[in-house]
Design an enzyme around this catalytic site. Structure first.
Site, mmCIF file in Angstrom:
data_model
loop_
_atom_site.group_PDB
_atom_site.id
_atom_site.type_symbol
_atom_site.label_atom_id
_atom_site.label_comp_id
_atom_site.label_asym_id
_atom_site.label_seq_id
_atom_site.Cartn_x
_atom_site.Cartn_y
_atom_site.Cartn_z
ATOM 1 N N TYR A 159 11.481 8.654 0.540
ATOM 2 C CA TYR A 159 11.246 7.698 -0.543
ATOM 3 C C TYR A 159 12.009 8.113 -1.944
ATOM 4 C CZ TYR A 159 8.114 5.666 2.820
ATOM 5 O OH TYR A 159 7.716 5.124 3.900
ATOM 6 N N ARG A 200 13.411 4.833 11.815
ATOM 7 C CA ARG A 200 12.474 5.413 11.873
ATOM 8 C C ARG A 200 11.557 5.285 12.915
ATOM 9 N NH1 ARG A 200 9.811 4.840 6.195
ATOM 10 N NH2 ARG A 200 8.567 6.674 7.060
ATOM 11 N N GLU A 205 12.316 -9.685 1.264
ATOM 12 C CA GLU A 205 11.783 -8.686 1.852
ATOM 13 C C GLU A 205 12.461 -7.072 1.612
ATOM 14 O OE1 GLU A 205 10.704 -8.831 5.779
ATOM 15 O OE2 GLU A 205 10.587 -6.502 6.267
ATOM 16 N N SER A 237 13.413 2.593 2.767
ATOM 17 C CA SER A 237 13.843 3.398 3.770
ATOM 18 C C SER A 237 14.521 2.378 4.474
ATOM 19 C CB SER A 237 12.731 4.127 4.363
ATOM 20 O OG SER A 237 11.886 3.441 4.965
ATOM 21 N N ARG A 260 5.036 10.728 -2.774
ATOM 22 C CA ARG A 260 5.016 10.453 -1.439
ATOM 23 C C ARG A 260 6.366 10.695 -0.573
ATOM 24 N NH1 ARG A 260 4.746 4.435 0.877
ATOM 25 N NH2 ARG A 260 4.068 4.954 3.238
ATOM 26 N N PRO A 274 0.912 -1.509 -0.269
ATOM 27 C CA PRO A 274 -0.019 -0.035 -0.058
ATOM 28 C C PRO A 274 0.821 1.374 0.028
ATOM 29 C CG PRO A 274 -0.141 -1.215 2.029
ATOM 30 C CD PRO A 274 0.583 -2.015 1.105
ATOM 31 N N ASN A 275 0.252 2.146 -0.901
ATOM 32 C CA ASN A 275 0.912 3.668 -0.759
ATOM 33 C C ASN A 275 2.075 3.839 -1.642
ATOM 34 O OD1 ASN A 275 -1.242 4.866 0.832
ATOM 35 N ND2 ASN A 275 -0.466 3.691 2.560
ATOM 36 N N ALA A 294 3.440 -0.649 4.633
ATOM 37 C CA ALA A 294 2.837 -0.800 6.065
ATOM 38 C C ALA A 294 2.440 -2.364 6.599
ATOM 39 C CB ALA A 294 1.825 0.184 6.290
ATOM 40 N N ASN A 327 8.156 -5.808 -1.271
ATOM 41 C CA ASN A 327 8.057 -4.592 -0.096
ATOM 42 C C ASN A 327 6.510 -4.555 0.401
ATOM 43 O OD1 ASN A 327 7.915 -2.065 1.097
ATOM 44 N ND2 ASN A 327 9.120 -0.954 -0.571
ATOM 45 N N HIS A 346 4.241 -4.294 9.266
ATOM 46 C CA HIS A 346 4.321 -4.243 10.740
ATOM 47 C C HIS A 346 3.170 -5.124 11.261
ATOM 48 C CE1 HIS A 346 7.378 -1.484 9.352
ATOM 49 N NE2 HIS A 346 6.565 -0.959 8.837
ATOM 50 N N ASP A 392 1.718 -15.199 6.727
ATOM 51 C CA ASP A 392 1.237 -16.710 6.422
ATOM 52 C C ASP A 392 1.458 -17.016 5.091
ATOM 53 O OD1 ASP A 392 0.849 -17.190 9.130
ATOM 54 O OD2 ASP A 392 -1.222 -17.119 8.976
ATOM 55 N N HIS A 437 13.049 -2.953 1.598
ATOM 56 C CA HIS A 437 12.303 -1.653 2.187
ATOM 57 C C HIS A 437 13.304 -0.355 1.375
ATOM 58 C CE1 HIS A 437 9.508 -3.435 4.645
ATOM 59 N NE2 HIS A 437 10.575 -4.236 5.121
#
Ligand code: DQA
Length: 144
Positions: A23, A107, A98, A102, A18, A10-11, A74, A71, A77, A84, A100
């Protein structure tokens, strides 16, 4: 050539505008070009704001035996459902890296925990779009 699924949560469809201080100011089209330029496989880059759609794509990775660069944004977290789904890939012998843009550990505190990392093949964070490039090279060296 292997197809690599590059899945974004998302986002991340708003990259470019953004929080550019966090980013950068490049968008997903620029990321796709960057990854294609590495010539390490066909890049199937997708983005969704929908948890169910992202989970469906991980099921597809299991069925088609495709390596994944993820990626989770959010969802990283708090999404046990996504965790799963990642475990479905990795416990069936597949690869999920995985990534990221940033460094979440530098953060806010809520970003310090990833519910995904424990079932991912590996984690790369904090290198901007180069996190994805490094992951693509790692995929090339992994089993699937
Ligand atoms: C992110 C870090 C996450 O904490 C955040 O929610 C994102 C992007 C990153 O790429 O740095 O959306 O995954």
């Amino acid at each position: 050539m292997t197809t690599v699924l590059v899945l974004n949560g998302p986002n991340l469809g708003r990259l470019g505008s953004r929080e550019p201080d966090v980013y950068g100011n490049q968008d997903l089209a620029a990321l796709r070009s960057l990854l294609e330029g590495e010539k390490l496989g066909d890049i199937d880059l997708r983005q969704t704001d929908d948890e169910g759609e992202l989970i469906g794509w991980l099921h597809e990775a299991v069925d088609k035996k495709l390596p994944v660069i993820l990626n989770p944004a959010a969802f990283t977290h708090y999404s046990y459902a996504l965790r799963d789904a990642v475990a479905l890939v990795t416990t069936s012998g597949g690869t999920v890296i995985e990534v990221h843009i940033s460094n979440p550990h530098a953060r806010e505190e809520f970003r310090h925990n990833s519910v995904i990392s424990g079932v991912a093949t590996g984690v790369i964070a904090g290198f901007g779009f180069n996190s994805y490039v490094l992951a693509l090279h790692a995929v090339g060296r992994s089993a699937s």
